[in-house]
Design a protein around this motif. Structure first.
Motif, PDB file in Angstrom:
ATOM      1  N   LEU A 164       0.831  -1.208   0.000  1.00 19.24           N
ATOM      2  CA  LEU A 164       0.000   0.000   0.000  1.00 19.24           C
ATOM      3  C   LEU A 164       0.864   1.256   0.000  1.00 19.24           C
ATOM      4  N   GLY A 165       1.968   1.204   0.729  1.00 22.00           N
ATOM      5  CA  GLY A 165       2.866   2.352   0.738  1.00 22.00           C
ATOM      6  C   GLY A 165       3.397   2.652  -0.653  1.00 22.00           C
ATOM      7  N   ARG A 166       3.764   1.606  -1.391  1.00 19.38           N
ATOM      8  CA  ARG A 166       4.292   1.823  -2.742  1.00 19.38           C
ATOM      9  C   ARG A 166       3.200   2.259  -3.710  1.00 19.38           C
ATOM     10  N   LEU A 167       2.016   1.697  -3.571  1.00 16.55           N
ATOM     11  CA  LEU A 167       0.919   2.099  -4.450  1.00 16.55           C
ATOM     12  C   LEU A 167       0.526   3.553  -4.192  1.00 16.55           C
ATOM     13  N   LEU A 168       0.444   3.933  -2.922  1.00 20.17           N
ATOM     14  CA  LEU A 168       0.121   5.319  -2.600  1.00 20.17           C
ATOM     15  C   LEU A 168       1.224   6.253  -3.077  1.00 20.17           C
ATOM     16  N   GLY A 169       2.474   5.805  -2.955  1.00 24.47           N
ATOM     17  CA  GLY A 169       3.576   6.608  -3.464  1.00 24.47           C
ATOM     18  C   GLY A 169       3.468   6.850  -4.960  1.00 24.47           C
ATOM     19  N   ALA A 170       2.983   5.836  -5.693  1.00 32.46           N
ATOM     20  CA  ALA A 170       2.791   5.987  -7.139  1.00 32.46           C
ATOM     21  C   ALA A 170       1.735   7.035  -7.455  1.00 32.46           C
ATOM     22  N   LEU A 171       0.832   7.290  -6.503  1.00 29.03           N
ATOM     23  CA  LEU A 171      -0.205   8.306  -6.693  1.00 29.03           C
ATOM     24  C   LEU A 171       0.192   9.647  -6.092  1.00 29.03           C
ATOM     25  N   VAL A 173       1.346  10.158  -2.884  1.00 26.17           N
ATOM     26  CA  VAL A 173       1.223  10.256  -1.424  1.00 26.17           C
ATOM     27  C   VAL A 173       2.564   9.851  -0.817  1.00 26.17           C
ATOM     28  N   ALA A 174       3.371  10.836  -0.442  1.00 25.36           N
ATOM     29  CA  ALA A 174       4.741  10.555  -0.018  1.00 25.36           C
ATOM     30  C   ALA A 174       4.830   9.984   1.392  1.00 25.36           C
ATOM     31  N   HIS A 175       3.881  10.332   2.251  1.00 28.35           N
ATOM     32  CA  HIS A 175       3.944   9.915   3.650  1.00 28.35           C
ATOM     33  C   HIS A 175       2.627   9.263   4.047  1.00 28.35           C
ATOM     34  N   PRO A 176       2.414   8.001   3.686  1.00 23.70           N
ATOM     35  CA  PRO A 176       1.138   7.356   4.033  1.00 23.70           C
ATOM     36  C   PRO A 176       1.035   7.112   5.530  1.00 23.70           C
ATOM     37  N   PRO A 177      -0.193   6.911   6.039  1.00 29.11           N
ATOM     38  CA  PRO A 177      -0.361   6.614   7.473  1.00 29.11           C
ATOM     39  C   PRO A 177       0.393   5.348   7.869  1.00 29.11           C
ATOM     40  N   GLU A 182      -5.539   2.196   7.850  1.00 31.57           N
ATOM     41  CA  GLU A 182      -5.615   3.587   7.412  1.00 31.57           C
ATOM     42  C   GLU A 182      -5.044   3.739   6.012  1.00 31.57           C
ATOM     43  N   ARG A 183      -3.973   2.996   5.716  1.00 30.13           N
ATOM     44  CA  ARG A 183      -3.412   3.049   4.364  1.00 30.13           C
ATOM     45  C   ARG A 183      -4.420   2.520   3.339  1.00 30.13           C
ATOM     46  N   ALA A 184      -5.088   1.429   3.702  1.00 30.86           N
ATOM     47  CA  ALA A 184      -6.069   0.844   2.786  1.00 30.86           C
ATOM     48  C   ALA A 184      -7.215   1.817   2.533  1.00 30.86           C
ATOM     49  N   ALA A 185      -7.661   2.503   3.575  1.00 32.45           N
ATOM     50  CA  ALA A 185      -8.745   3.477   3.407  1.00 32.45           C
ATOM     51  C   ALA A 185      -8.309   4.633   2.513  1.00 32.45           C
ATOM     52  N   PRO A 685      -2.281  12.957   4.435  1.00 33.55           N
ATOM     53  CA  PRO A 685      -1.635  11.752   3.898  1.00 33.55           C
ATOM     54  C   PRO A 685      -0.300  11.405   4.548  1.00 33.55           C
ATOM     55  N   LEU A 686       0.120  12.146   5.571  1.00 31.08           N
ATOM     56  CA  LEU A 686       1.439  11.926   6.170  1.00 31.08           C
ATOM     57  C   LEU A 686       1.350  11.053   7.417  1.00 31.08           C
ATOM     58  N   ALA A 687       2.385  10.262   7.638  1.00 31.07           N
ATOM     59  CA  ALA A 687       2.480   9.471   8.871  1.00 31.07           C
ATOM     60  C   ALA A 687       3.168  10.328   9.934  1.00 31.07           C
ATOM     61  N   GLU A 688       2.504  11.366  10.388  1.00 29.62           N
ATOM     62  CA  GLU A 688       3.105  12.347  11.287  1.00 29.62           C
ATOM     63  C   GLU A 688       2.226  12.530  12.518  1.00 29.62           C
ATOM     64  N   ALA A 689       2.182  11.506  13.351  1.00 26.76           N
ATOM     65  CA  ALA A 689       1.347  11.572  14.551  1.00 26.76           C
ATOM     66  C   ALA A 689       1.782  12.715  15.458  1.00 26.76           C
ATOM     67  N   GLN A 690       3.084  12.976  15.529  1.00 21.39           N
ATOM     68  CA  GLN A 690       3.559  14.027  16.418  1.00 21.39           C
ATOM     69  C   GLN A 690       3.076  15.399  15.957  1.00 21.39           C
ATOM     70  N   LEU A 691       3.133  15.671  14.664  1.00 21.97           N
ATOM     71  CA  LEU A 691       2.638  16.954  14.175  1.00 21.97           C
ATOM     72  C   LEU A 691       1.138  17.090  14.416  1.00 21.97           C
TER      73      LEU A 691
END
Length: 759
Positions: A164-171, A173-177, A182-185, A685-691
């Motif tokens: 999913l990370g690679r597929l989202l990257g192809a679209l 989305v540089a920082h998937p959840p 969450e990535r699948a959604a 679209p970012l995996a940035e829980a801290q932000l």
């Protein structure tokens, strides 16, 4: 009157205002993805009618009056997505399968999904790619291809989360959840606004691909597997058998380049090949390379070999000279999925001009595929065959693999040095865009090399490769791969007795854990780094800076300030201007949050005097927020300059969020809310829980100031939920206090009809 999309956008925005909810809360109640809802509200995407109905239901509004507006908006459409095409090249000699191809096409049109299954070598991938090329005009947003490596020798299947990370990257989305669900959604949401065809090749079983299937919308998916995926609801199977004799003969004739007049000999060859396209092409290529042979000679040579695949593969191998055969054997043990000529050259210790000629011969013999110019791969069956031969005949296989590991490490190190890094004193000349493109292309192979190095006990590579990927990981930070690689690398450095390198890796590990919101684990890594005994002031400065970040995020501002000031002292000793600038900027940031605005502004100005380019961002944001009450003009100038300088998406989100804070202080609440919303759109679209946990309270405070009490409460609820998940009791307590303050200060009637405020 507004045109279609603008009018619909205005109506949807009104619905959101009526709901009194945040984007995330409204999406949850409507059963939508919050990322999709953000796009609907900003006009980037025209929602499906079902989404409009769901939103109207939340506010008890009749959707029927909006039908005409929605129709006009749908006709006008939203901004088109860029076309993407990752499909391998179609086979020029694709033969037969007319009935199968027609069935697959029809099922894609009606069901939107097909699973092609069959034995190895029967042509599943070839048929999938062939159909995908034929249907390209029906999918204007392009075709995506991903090999899941369900049956690739020497390689583990690609996990759904990584896929999913690679597929989202192809679209884009540089920082998937971080979470797979969450990535699948997000993947389903991204596909819902496109008309794309996705080819997922070599699935192990139904569970392997279930999270990767698209949802509603006009995109389609084509799966291939050696196993029947009968438990996938809504994905009809198409099972391939061996080619019938007429098609097999036609394919063999085209591959051989001869007229098939020797009927009995042809029949013998076809029996040896078992009707498998892969074997037929290889047998034909063998005959084409021996113009003095007849089909009868080829049939006799095939009979002399033991088994079907040994006979066909072995026959192809016999046409090669010793150098070419050695290259083929070694390719069977090559880490990774695909490769280029320099990698093959490192594997065989061969000069560039020679390796290109050898690869051309292997492609001509159908032993190696070239799915795109300059990129090569082996079919899984052939790879297994090559690996088996290498096990018997190649005693130096491990040495060859180690050369490849060294090649990848050297390339990664060279490209990494051309990329800017805040704590890096200088970069070497080079094209940063080219460097990032190389990392994007080779990422899966770099991870495969790391795992191979760990298996071989090549601790030098294990310890150094993650450091050579530092800038790439900075832009994809906090991922599972990054944390896993850094943990193993620190252990390898310890085994090598490299205390400084281990400390540096632990600093990077702490930063990756912190980006994922795992602050206690980040501190543990930093504490281990501090115990390394290294007397490197520059490394100690980086450690102090990173420790300060975690202390700041934990709310311990005095401790954070002490760390930032220690970092500044250490960087001054080494003359590290960029490090000094960073330490001053973050010292100013915590000083601002300690309530000393004047002192914070001075620290920010001192930071800006030392910084250049994007490194000025933190100082500018600190200065902008500090000046907001007294000098709005300079405040906004600083904040907009920070936004202009920022290239990385999570930094853009940070700038927008604090523009919102400054504008709230200035009393421009509507504009402030727009910047907070933009920050969360970038963050989605970012995996940035801290932000996220940093932004939520500031956004909630602006909502409260604007009288949007329900929205503020929903944001505090999200903070409580996130803090509990991340084990952050202090953040949870502050969010609960802020929540109760709103509930206690606002009359019950002002909360709307939300059940939380009913007696």
């Amino acid at each position: 009157m507004s045109s279609g999309p603008e009018h619909l956008n205005a109506q949807l925005t009104r619905i959101k205002e009526l709901s009194g909810l945040s984007v995330r809360a409204l999406a949850r109640q409507a059963g939508l993805s919050s990322s999709s809802l953000s796009r609907y509200l900003t006009g980037q995407l025209v929602p499906p009618w079902e989404a409009v109905v769901a939103l109207c239901r939340v506010v008890a509004r009749d959707p029927r009056p909006l039908r005409a507006v929605w129709v006009e908006a749908s006709k006008a459409g939203a901004a088109p997505s860029p076309r993407r095409n990752d499909l391998p090249a179609d086979l020029a000699d694709f033969t037969g399968r007319e009935t199968d191809a027609a069935l697959v096409e029809e099922l894609l049109r009606t069901a939107g999904a097909v699973a092609i299954d069959g034995m190895a070598g029967v042509g599943k991938t070839s048929l999938a790619v062939h159909v995908a090329h034929r249907l390209a005009p029906s999918f204007p947003d392009g075709g995506l291809y991903l090999d899941l490596h369900g049956f690739t020798p020497g390689q583990e299947p690609l996990e759904p989360s990584a896929a999913l990370g690679r597929l989202l990257g192809a679209l884009g989305v540089a920082h998937p959840p971080a979470e797979t669900l969450e990535r699948a959604a997000l993947w389903r949401s991204e596909l819902s606004r496109r008309r794309a065809l996705v080819v997922l090749d070599n699935a192990v079983d139904a569970e392997h691909v279930r999270p990767l299937l698209p949802g509603a919308g006009k995109s389609a998916v084509l799966l291939t597997s050696r196993n029947r995926l009968v438990s996938l609801d809504g994905v009809p199977p198409v099972s391939l058998e061996a080619l019938p004799p007429a098609d097999a003969a036609s394919l063999f004739g085209r591959a051989a380049g001869v007229d098939l007049t020797e009927e009995e000999a042809v029949a013998q060859v076809l029996r040896q090949c078992g009707g498998l396209p892969l074997a037929l092409r290889m047998a034909g290529a063998r005959l084409r390379h021996r113009p003095g042979w007849t089909v009868a000679v080829l049939a006799e040579r095939l009979r002399d070999n033991a088994g079907r695949f040994d006979s066909v593969f072995g026959m192809s191998l016999q046409q090669l000279d010793a150098v070419q055969r050695r290259m083929f054997r070694l390719l069977g043990v090559l880490p990774g999925a695909d490769f280029d000529a320099p990698v093959a050259g490192a594997l065989a210790d061969m000069t560039p001009d020679r390796v290109n000629a050898v690869l051309e011969e292997l492609v001509d013999a159908h032993l190696v595929q070239e799915p795109s110019p300059g990129r090569y791969r082996l079919h899984d069956l052939i790879r297994r065959y090559a690996a088996d031969i290498a096990a018997d005949e190649e005693p130096q296989a491990d040495a060859a693999v180690r050369r490849v590991l060294s090649h990848y490490l050297e390339q990664a190190t060279a490209y990494d040095r051309t990329l800017p890094l805040p704590q890096r004193k200088e970069t070497v000349p080079g094209d940063p865009a080219k460097a990032m493109a190389w990392f994007d292309t080779e990422y899966a192979n770099l991870v495969a090399c790391f795992d191979t190095a760990a298996r071989l006990g090549a601790d030098e590579v294990v310890a150094e490769l993650p450091q050579a990927m530092r800038v790439w990981f900075l832009r994809h930070r906090g991922t599972d791969d990054q944390v896993r690689l850094l943990e193993a690398a620190a252990a390898a450095a310890e085994r090598l007795g490299r205390s400084r390198q281990r400390a540096s890796l632990l600093v990077d590990l702490g930063f990756a854990r912190a980006a994922a919101g795992r602050l206690a684990e980040a501190l543990a890594a930093y504490e281990l780094a501090g115990q390394s005994g290294s007397d490197d002031d520059e490394l100690a400065g980086a450690l102090a800076l990173r420790t300060g970040f975690v202390r700041r995020d934990l709310g311990d501002l005095e401790a954070a300030q002490a760390q930032f000031r220690l970092a500044r002292t250490l960087f001054e000793k080494t003359g590290h201007r960029s490090g000094q600038s960073q330490a001053l900027a973050f010292d100013g940031w915590v000083t601002l949050h300690l309530g000393r605005r004047g002192e914070a502004a001075e620290l920010a100005r001192a930071s800006l005097a030392l910084a250049e380019g994007p490194a000025r961002m933190t100082g500018l944001v600190t200065l902008g927020v500090a000046l907001a009450p007294d000098d709005p003009a300079e405040s906004l100038q600083a904040l907009h300059e920070a936004l202009r300088l920022t290239e990385v998406q999570h930094n853009k989100a940070w700038c927008h969020n604090y523009l919102g804070v400054a504008l709230r202080v200035m009393g421009s609440l509507d504009e402030a809310l727009e910047h907070h919303r933009r920050a969360f759109e970038l963050l989605e679209p970012l995996a940035e829980a801290q932000l996220e946990i940093d932004f939520l309270p500031t956004y909630a405070e602006t909502c409260r100031a604007a009288g949007r009490h329900d929205e503020a409460l929903a944001l505090h609820e999200r903070t409580i939920e996130l803090a509990r998940r991340l084990g952050r009791p202090r953040d949870e307590e502050r969010a609960r206090e802020a929540y109760q303050a709103i509930v206690g200060a606002v009359p019950a009637g002002d909360h709307g009809t939300d059940s939380r405020f009913r007696s």
